[in-house]
Design a protein around this motif. Structure first.
Motif, PDB file in Angstrom:
ATOM      1  N   ASP A   1       0.835  -1.205   0.000  1.00 31.66           N
ATOM      2  CA  ASP A   1       0.000   0.000   0.000  1.00 31.66           C
ATOM      3  C   ASP A   1       0.877   1.267   0.000  1.00 31.66           C
ATOM      4  OD1 ASP A   1      -2.263   1.493  -0.066  1.00 31.66           O
ATOM      5  OD2 ASP A   1      -3.053   0.826   1.872  1.00 31.66           O
ATOM      6  N   GLU A   2       0.300   2.373  -0.490  1.00 30.18           N
ATOM      7  CA  GLU A   2       1.043   3.634  -0.639  1.00 30.18           C
ATOM      8  C   GLU A   2       2.349   3.384  -1.378  1.00 30.18           C
ATOM      9  OE1 GLU A   2      -0.208   6.492   0.046  1.00 30.18           O
ATOM     10  OE2 GLU A   2      -1.988   5.797   1.106  1.00 30.18           O
ATOM     11  N   ALA A   3       2.239   2.711  -2.507  1.00 30.09           N
ATOM     12  CA  ALA A   3       3.421   2.230  -3.237  1.00 30.09           C
ATOM     13  C   ALA A   3       4.319   3.351  -3.743  1.00 30.09           C
ATOM     14  CB  ALA A   3       2.976   1.358  -4.408  1.00 30.09           C
ATOM     15  N   HIS A   4       3.768   4.542  -3.933  1.00 24.12           N
ATOM     16  CA  HIS A   4       4.595   5.638  -4.455  1.00 24.12           C
ATOM     17  C   HIS A   4       5.771   5.947  -3.527  1.00 24.12           C
ATOM     18  CE1 HIS A   4       1.834   7.641  -1.644  1.00 24.12           C
ATOM     19  NE2 HIS A   4       2.778   8.549  -1.501  1.00 24.12           N
ATOM     20  N   MET A   5       5.627   5.633  -2.230  1.00 20.84           N
ATOM     21  CA  MET A   5       6.714   5.905  -1.280  1.00 20.84           C
ATOM     22  C   MET A   5       7.955   5.074  -1.577  1.00 20.84           C
ATOM     23  SD  MET A   5       4.759   6.198   2.352  1.00 20.84           S
ATOM     24  CE  MET A   5       3.516   7.452   2.646  1.00 20.84           C
ATOM     25  N   LEU A   6       7.750   3.937  -2.205  1.00 18.79           N
ATOM     26  CA  LEU A   6       8.879   3.076  -2.527  1.00 18.79           C
ATOM     27  C   LEU A   6       9.818   3.732  -3.530  1.00 18.79           C
ATOM     28  CD1 LEU A   6      10.274   0.298  -2.342  1.00 18.79           C
ATOM     29  CD2 LEU A   6       8.747  -0.494  -4.147  1.00 18.79           C
ATOM     30  N   PHE A   7       9.270   4.587  -4.393  1.00 23.23           N
ATOM     31  CA  PHE A   7      10.049   5.127  -5.495  1.00 23.23           C
ATOM     32  C   PHE A   7      10.445   6.593  -5.298  1.00 23.23           C
ATOM     33  CE2 PHE A   7       6.911   2.002  -7.034  1.00 23.23           C
ATOM     34  CZ  PHE A   7       7.785   0.991  -7.386  1.00 23.23           C
ATOM     35  N   ASP A   8       9.860   7.267  -4.299  1.00 19.10           N
ATOM     36  CA  ASP A   8      10.216   8.672  -4.048  1.00 19.10           C
ATOM     37  C   ASP A   8      11.648   8.766  -3.520  1.00 19.10           C
ATOM     38  OD1 ASP A   8       7.728   9.459  -4.833  1.00 19.10           O
ATOM     39  OD2 ASP A   8       6.927   9.738  -2.815  1.00 19.10           O
ATOM     40  N   GLY A   9      12.466   9.586  -4.160  1.00 20.09           N
ATOM     41  CA  GLY A   9      13.828   9.809  -3.700  1.00 20.09           C
ATOM     42  C   GLY A   9      14.730   8.606  -3.816  1.00 20.09           C
ATOM     43  N   THR A  10      14.396   7.688  -4.710  1.00 22.21           N
ATOM     44  CA  THR A  10      15.198   6.469  -4.869  1.00 22.21           C
ATOM     45  C   THR A  10      16.257   6.667  -5.942  1.00 22.21           C
ATOM     46  OG1 THR A  10      13.304   5.115  -4.238  1.00 22.21           O
ATOM     47  CG2 THR A  10      15.088   4.006  -5.380  1.00 22.21           C
ATOM     48  N   SER A  11      17.493   6.273  -5.640  1.00 28.04           N
ATOM     49  CA  SER A  11      18.585   6.417  -6.598  1.00 28.04           C
ATOM     50  C   SER A  11      18.380   5.473  -7.778  1.00 28.04           C
ATOM     51  CB  SER A  11      19.926   6.095  -5.921  1.00 28.04           C
ATOM     52  OG  SER A  11      19.977   4.727  -5.563  1.00 28.04           O
ATOM     53  N   LYS A  12      19.068   5.779  -8.873  1.00 22.46           N
ATOM     54  CA  LYS A  12      18.949   4.960 -10.080  1.00 22.46           C
ATOM     55  C   LYS A  12      19.402   3.524  -9.793  1.00 22.46           C
ATOM     56  CE  LYS A  12      18.534   4.276 -14.606  1.00 22.46           C
ATOM     57  NZ  LYS A  12      19.081   2.910 -14.720  1.00 22.46           N
ATOM     58  N   ALA A  13      20.489   3.377  -9.046  1.00 19.83           N
ATOM     59  CA  ALA A  13      21.014   2.036  -8.752  1.00 19.83           C
ATOM     60  C   ALA A  13      20.002   1.217  -7.961  1.00 19.83           C
ATOM     61  CB  ALA A  13      22.324   2.142  -7.980  1.00 19.83           C
ATOM     62  N   LEU A  14      19.381   1.844  -6.960  1.00 22.90           N
ATOM     63  CA  LEU A  14      18.411   1.121  -6.139  1.00 22.90           C
ATOM     64  C   LEU A  14      17.138   0.837  -6.927  1.00 22.90           C
ATOM     65  CD1 LEU A  14      17.818  -0.121  -3.432  1.00 22.90           C
ATOM     66  CD2 LEU A  14      17.024   2.096  -2.612  1.00 22.90           C
ATOM     67  N   LEU A  15      16.740   1.781  -7.773  1.00 24.50           N
ATOM     68  CA  LEU A  15      15.561   1.579  -8.610  1.00 24.50           C
ATOM     69  C   LEU A  15      15.763   0.382  -9.542  1.00 24.50           C
ATOM     70  CD1 LEU A  15      12.774   2.833  -9.104  1.00 24.50           C
ATOM     71  CD2 LEU A  15      13.796   4.184 -10.949  1.00 24.50           C
ATOM     72  N   ASP A  16      16.969   0.247 -10.070  1.00 24.48           N
ATOM     73  CA  ASP A  16      17.283  -0.911 -10.925  1.00 24.48           C
ATOM     74  C   ASP A  16      17.160  -2.210 -10.128  1.00 24.48           C
ATOM     75  OD1 ASP A  16      17.749   0.754 -13.048  1.00 24.48           O
ATOM     76  OD2 ASP A  16      19.929   0.783 -12.815  1.00 24.48           O
ATOM     77  N   LYS A  17      17.596  -2.171  -8.874  1.00 26.46           N
ATOM     78  CA  LYS A  17      17.504  -3.363  -8.030  1.00 26.46           C
ATOM     79  C   LYS A  17      16.047  -3.717  -7.747  1.00 26.46           C
ATOM     80  CE  LYS A  17      18.891  -5.385  -3.625  1.00 26.46           C
ATOM     81  NZ  LYS A  17      19.632  -5.204  -2.360  1.00 26.46           N
ATOM     82  N   ILE A  18      15.220  -2.699  -7.466  1.00 26.84           N
ATOM     83  CA  ILE A  18      13.795  -2.937  -7.217  1.00 26.84           C
ATOM     84  C   ILE A  18      13.147  -3.569  -8.442  1.00 26.84           C
ATOM     85  CG2 ILE A  18      11.571  -1.825  -6.761  1.00 26.84           C
ATOM     86  CD1 ILE A  18      13.126   0.346  -5.225  1.00 26.84           C
TER      87      ILE A  18
END
Length: 520
Positions: free
Chosen positions: A268-285
């Motif tokens: 829930d509130e999934a947008h929090m997962l991606f707010d302020g996330t670095s490119k490297a971590l976003l790739d991992k997600i």
């Protein structure tokens, strides 16, 4: 509701029932819509269907509403009015087996992770560190690994950072530059994290993810995380859930596509997962989400708009439920268009217009077919829950917690020997060794100093030598000049007296110095 032939019954449209096929349930999904349009009820209906199919679920409860899934539902005027829409006459109301969890241990079983389990990458995100600070944090973890030191809680991490700062010269050539200023900045960030209650989360016993994957009497256990307080620290909330997904991904074996998932994870509130996330971590997600389905885990994101989800991840969410959106601003209109474009069009209506016309409990629905292709979007009504809608009482919650099979397993925090204790002991031993060395040096210096008696004799001998020299000098002078000194005895007496006084002053001065020196 669930049956093997038709799958997980979620909604009903003009053409009949809309169900998620069991084999496609691990292909992930999305529940989107504006506040108050029915997302929470949709989540509850989906979770109930998985429960009846024997699939355990994990979900975050933002307002306490989802706790009602633990209680049997009741007939109401609203439900009775909707029965004909679903072709139902006598619904079998039932509850689901539930375990309540709480990161802070207040409204459920504690959920903890060690700092080492979290790892430097996720911890860096949690602390909002810059690139330089992230590098130093990685160095601290690496040195701890090389030395075999366990970093279990925040005091372990603090001790490790302090150690790295004090021994920076020893490690700079091997690991890179370590500045005291950078370490200080990380320590300040840790203070802020502690103020958010992170001390309750980091430590042992660490949570065992296999406790999420259990059944009772053929039903999947619903793990409900109390998130009302956790939501006040969005970084901690999103990083915790990301850690949970990463743990599932790293520990579960490959199983491919099963008849039903082993676990379904609602974020829930999934947008929090991606707010302020670095490119490297976003790739991992993105990697975790793409590959975790082969571990038998389905992930369903709940958010207001599909535009909250990065495109690469949005493209992997095959099962969609879209509740109403409002378009008051150009940004809202763009969000509506984005949502409409994610569906396979239905010639019977315009998707973008339908999104803004949906009533509460209505949604646009598209699930994957047996071949894994998105079905044509349908305008449908979401099924009502068979469990209680709304929160449970504190007494009901406490009874469920006490009756749980894992009651007492995580309640008492354990503080075993780790980096803090080892480094503290080393520091004390080093300080004691340094003190011993100073004491030994002081004793050696003291032995080299002349004693009091030797000082006195030296003073006396000096005085006597001076007196003899004076008398001899007077006698020689008389012989050379041929003069007779008047009253030689008295002259000699004065010389001896003066010399004795000088000797006395010298002895007194040395005695005073020695006494004062011993008083220091």
């Amino acid at each position: 509701m669930y049956d093997k032939e038709h799958g997980l019954y979620i909604a009903h449209c003009a053409d009949g029932a809309l169900s998620v096929i069991g084999k496609m349930a691990n292909r992930h999904g999305l529940i989107a819509g504006a506040t108050g349009t029915g997302k929470t009820v949709t989540l509850q209906v989906m979770a109930e269907s998985f429960c009846q199919a024997g699939v355990p679920c994990f979900m975050a409860d933002m307002k306490g509403d989802l706790s009602g899934i633990s209680q049997t539902g009741k007939m109401s005027g609203f439900i009775e009015k909707r029965l004909p829409e679903f072709g139902l006459e006598n619904p079998q109301f039932q509850s689901c087996p539930v375990r309540f969890y709480d990161v802070f241990g207040e409204q459920g079983h504690p959920m903890r992770a060690t700092v080492s389990q979290m790892g430097p990458q996720l911890l860096s995100r949690l602390l909002s560190l810059n690139e330089t600070q992230d590098g130093v944090l990685n160095i601290a973890f690496r040195i701890a690994d090389d030395r075999g030191l366990l970093i279990l809680d925040l005091k372990d991490l603090r001790s490790m950072l302090d150690y790295v700062s004090k021994h920076a010269k020893e490690y700079t050539s091997k690991y890179g530059n370590i500045s005291a200023q950078t370490v200080g900045a990380i320590q300040r960030a840790l203070l802020q994290l502690e103020a958010q209650g992170a001390n309750d989360f980091f430590g042992e016993p660490a949570f065992d993810i296999y406790d999420l994957m259990q059944t009772e009497q053929g039903k999947g256990v619903m793990s409900v995380l109390a998130a009302d307080k956790l939501m006040m620290q969005p970084k901690l909330y999103s990083t915790f859930l990301l850690w949970l997904m990463s743990e599932l991904y790293s520990k579960l074996p490959e199983v491919g596509d099963l008849e039903l998932p082993k676990l379904v994870f609602f974020f829930d509130e999934a947008h929090m997962l991606f707010d302020g996330t670095s490119k490297a971590l976003l790739d991992k997600i993105e990697q975790v989400i793409r590959l975790i389905r082969s571990k038998g885990v389905g992930i369903y994101f709940i958010t207001q708009s599909p535009s909250d989800i990065p495109e690469n991840i949005l493209g992997q969410l095959g099962n969609r439920v879209q509740h109403a959106l409002r378009a008051y601003t150009p940004k809202d209109q763009k969000a509506v268009k984005t949502a409409a474009d994610t569906f396979r069009a239905n010639p019977a209506f315009k998707t973008d217009e339908a999104i803004m016309q949906l009533e509460t409990g209505e949604a646009l629905v598209s699930f994957l077919d047996a071949k894994g292709a998105p079905s044509v979007v349908q305008r449908a009504k979401i099924l009502f829950p068979l469990s209680q809608i709304g929160a449970v009482t504190e007494g009901q919650r406490l009874d469920i917690i006490k009756q749980s099979r894992i009651f007492g397993k995580y309640d008492t925090m354990v503080d075993r020997e780790s980096a803090y204790e080892v480094l503290m002991r080393e520091s004390e031993e080093s300080a004691a060794a340094e003190e011993d060395e100073k004491s030994q040096k002081a004793q050696k210096t003291e032995k080299k100093k002349p004693g009091f008696l030797s000082k006195v004799w030296k003073a006396i001998l000096t005085a006597i030598t001076g007196t003899l020299a004076t008398i001899l000098g007077t006698w020689v002078s008389d012989k050379v000049t041929g003069k007779k000194t008047k009253s030689r005895t008295s002259t000699t007496g004065r010389v001896v007296k003066n010399a004795t006084s000088a000797a006395t002053r010298t002895v007194t001065r040395e005695l005073t110095r020695d006494i004062l020196g011993n008083l220091k």
